[in-house]
Design an enzyme around this catalytic site. Structure first.
Site, PDB file in Angstrom:
ATOM      1  CD  GLU A  95      -8.737   1.016   7.442  1.00 34.95           C
ATOM      2  OE1 GLU A  95      -8.800   0.124   8.310  1.00 34.95           O
ATOM      3  OE2 GLU A  95      -8.039   2.035   7.575  1.00 34.95           O
ATOM      4  CG  HIS A 147      -5.905  -2.040   8.670  1.00 31.27           C
ATOM      5  ND1 HIS A 147      -6.023  -0.743   9.111  1.00 31.27           N
ATOM      6  CD2 HIS A 147      -4.580  -2.294   8.663  1.00 31.27           C
ATOM      7  CE1 HIS A 147      -4.826  -0.247   9.349  1.00 31.27           C
ATOM      8  NE2 HIS A 147      -3.929  -1.178   9.098  1.00 31.27           N
ATOM      9  CG  ASP A 203      -0.310  -0.392   2.509  1.00 27.94           C
ATOM     10  OD1 ASP A 203       0.928  -0.387   2.567  1.00 27.94           O
ATOM     11  OD2 ASP A 203      -1.026  -0.699   3.475  1.00 27.94           O
ATOM     12  CG  ASN A 225      -9.034  -1.471  11.802  1.00 19.99           C
ATOM     13  OD1 ASN A 225      -8.043  -2.093  11.408  1.00 19.99           O
ATOM     14  ND2 ASN A 225      -9.473  -0.380  11.207  1.00 19.99           N
TER      15      ASN A 225
HETATM   16  C1  GLP Z   1      -0.636   0.375   8.652  1.00 18.84           C
HETATM   17  C2  GLP Z   1      -0.323  -0.344   7.317  1.00 18.84           C
HETATM   18  C3  GLP Z   1      -0.446  -1.826   7.450  1.00 18.84           C
HETATM   19  C4  GLP Z   1       0.215  -2.232   8.752  1.00 18.84           C
HETATM   20  C5  GLP Z   1      -0.618  -1.755   9.906  1.00 18.84           C
HETATM   21  C6  GLP Z   1      -0.020  -1.987  11.268  1.00 18.84           C
HETATM   22  O1  GLP Z   1      -1.651   1.306   8.577  1.00 18.84           O
HETATM   23  N1  GLP Z   1      -1.076   0.086   6.193  1.00 18.84           N
HETATM   24  O2  GLP Z   1       0.145  -2.454   6.322  1.00 18.84           O
HETATM   25  O3  GLP Z   1       0.303  -3.624   8.834  1.00 18.84           O
HETATM   26  O4  GLP Z   1      -1.047  -0.427   9.737  1.00 18.84           O
HETATM   27  O5  GLP Z   1       1.016  -1.097  11.561  1.00 18.84           O
HETATM   28  P1  GLP Z   1       2.054  -1.311  12.707  1.00 18.84           P
HETATM   29  O6  GLP Z   1       2.925  -2.426  12.285  1.00 18.84           O
HETATM   30  O7  GLP Z   1       2.813  -0.009  12.788  1.00 18.84           O
HETATM   31  O8  GLP Z   1       1.299  -1.625  13.935  1.00 18.84           O
END
Ligand code: GLP
Length: 242
Positions: free
Chosen positions: A143, A138, A67, A136
């Site tokens: 989402e 995702h 992404d 959440n």
């Molecule tokens: C972000 C990314 C995801 C990631 C997630 C968790 O928003 N788009 O690909 O896995 O949130 O992030 P973190 O590893 O900082 O907890």
């Protein structure tokens, strides 16, 4: 799904890095699906160390990131392109022409999304996809209330995600409200998936991923249907599991 519960973040990172490195050693021209966020940082560090010890060669590898924030240029220090360059790619011998991150700025988003999908297909599909998980549930930026059929597309970010990601920006108002993300269909087409999670804040999402009803409310729950998923957790993230 295979579940690996390890002691801490370091162990999780080492385990994930060794799975990726083995993939590349077995198939030097592997197609890797990569993720951003805090979670995989340790894995990238371990991979760089393996590269420095000549244990792995990335010269033939191609990568596709999950992404990118919509509206951010590559050069923006909050962009996922910038993150990948500065946490991983600049330290290894990957050919930068083989690196793919969805374009955050575009005159024709739809066209760019289609061409991202086409590029993945033409490369032969993703051999191994790394995933983190949002609080959440995702995955990528897919989402809650996700369309399981979607491929790479423009998404509106969830309130919880905007709040959680505000820690990387000067203020919450600077967090983009939209992103380009591989869709669930894109992710499920990967041959193998590894999902990483650490910390108690992910425990509920992890419980729902493994044992929840498969539903668009919890995007990660769809992973129950994939034939080759390995979930690597530290003890905190595994807290709600029996
Ligand atoms: C972000 C990314 C995801 C990631 C997630 C968790 O928003 N788009 O690909 O896995 O949130 O992030 P973190 O590893 O900082 O907890």
């Amino acid at each position: 799904m295979e579940l690996l519960v390890v002691k801490n973040y370091e162990e999780m990172s080492k385990k994930a890095a060794s799975i990726i490195a083995s993939q590349v050693v077995i198939k030097p021209q592997s197609i890797l699906g990569l993720a951003t966020g805090d979670t995989p940082l340790g894995m990238y560090k371990e991979l760089v160390e393996k590269y420095n010890r000549n244990e792995v060669d990335f010269s033939k590898v191609k990568t596709f990131n999950l992404d990118e924030y919509y509206g951010l240029e590559k050069e923006n220090s909050q962009s996922y392109y910038y993150y990948m360059m500065n946490n991983f790619f600049k330290f290894i011998n990957i050919d930068k022409n083989n690196v793919n991150v969805p374009k955050g700025t575009s005159d024709d988003v739809e066209e760019d999304c289609l061409s991202y999908e086409k590029k993945i297909k033409e490369a032969g599909g993703i051999d191994i996809q790394v995933l983190g998980i949002g609080v959440n549930g995702h995955i990528g930026f897919n989402e809650p209330n996700v369309n399981f059929e979607a491929q790479t597309h423009l998404v509106e970010l969830d309130e919880k995600t905007i709040k959680s990601n505000a820690r990387f920006f000067n203020s919450i108002d600077e967090v983009p409200k939209k992103a380009i993300s591989m869709g669930i269909k894109t992710i499920l087409q990967s041959k193998k998936i590894i999902l990483l999670a650490t910390g108690e804040s992910k425990a509920e999402a992890i419980y729902n991923t493994l044992y929840g009803k498969i539903s668009p409310e919890i995007p990660s729950s769809i992973l129950q249907l994939h034939q080759d998923v390995t979930i690597i957790l530290d003890e905190e993230a595994a807290k709600k599991l029996k």
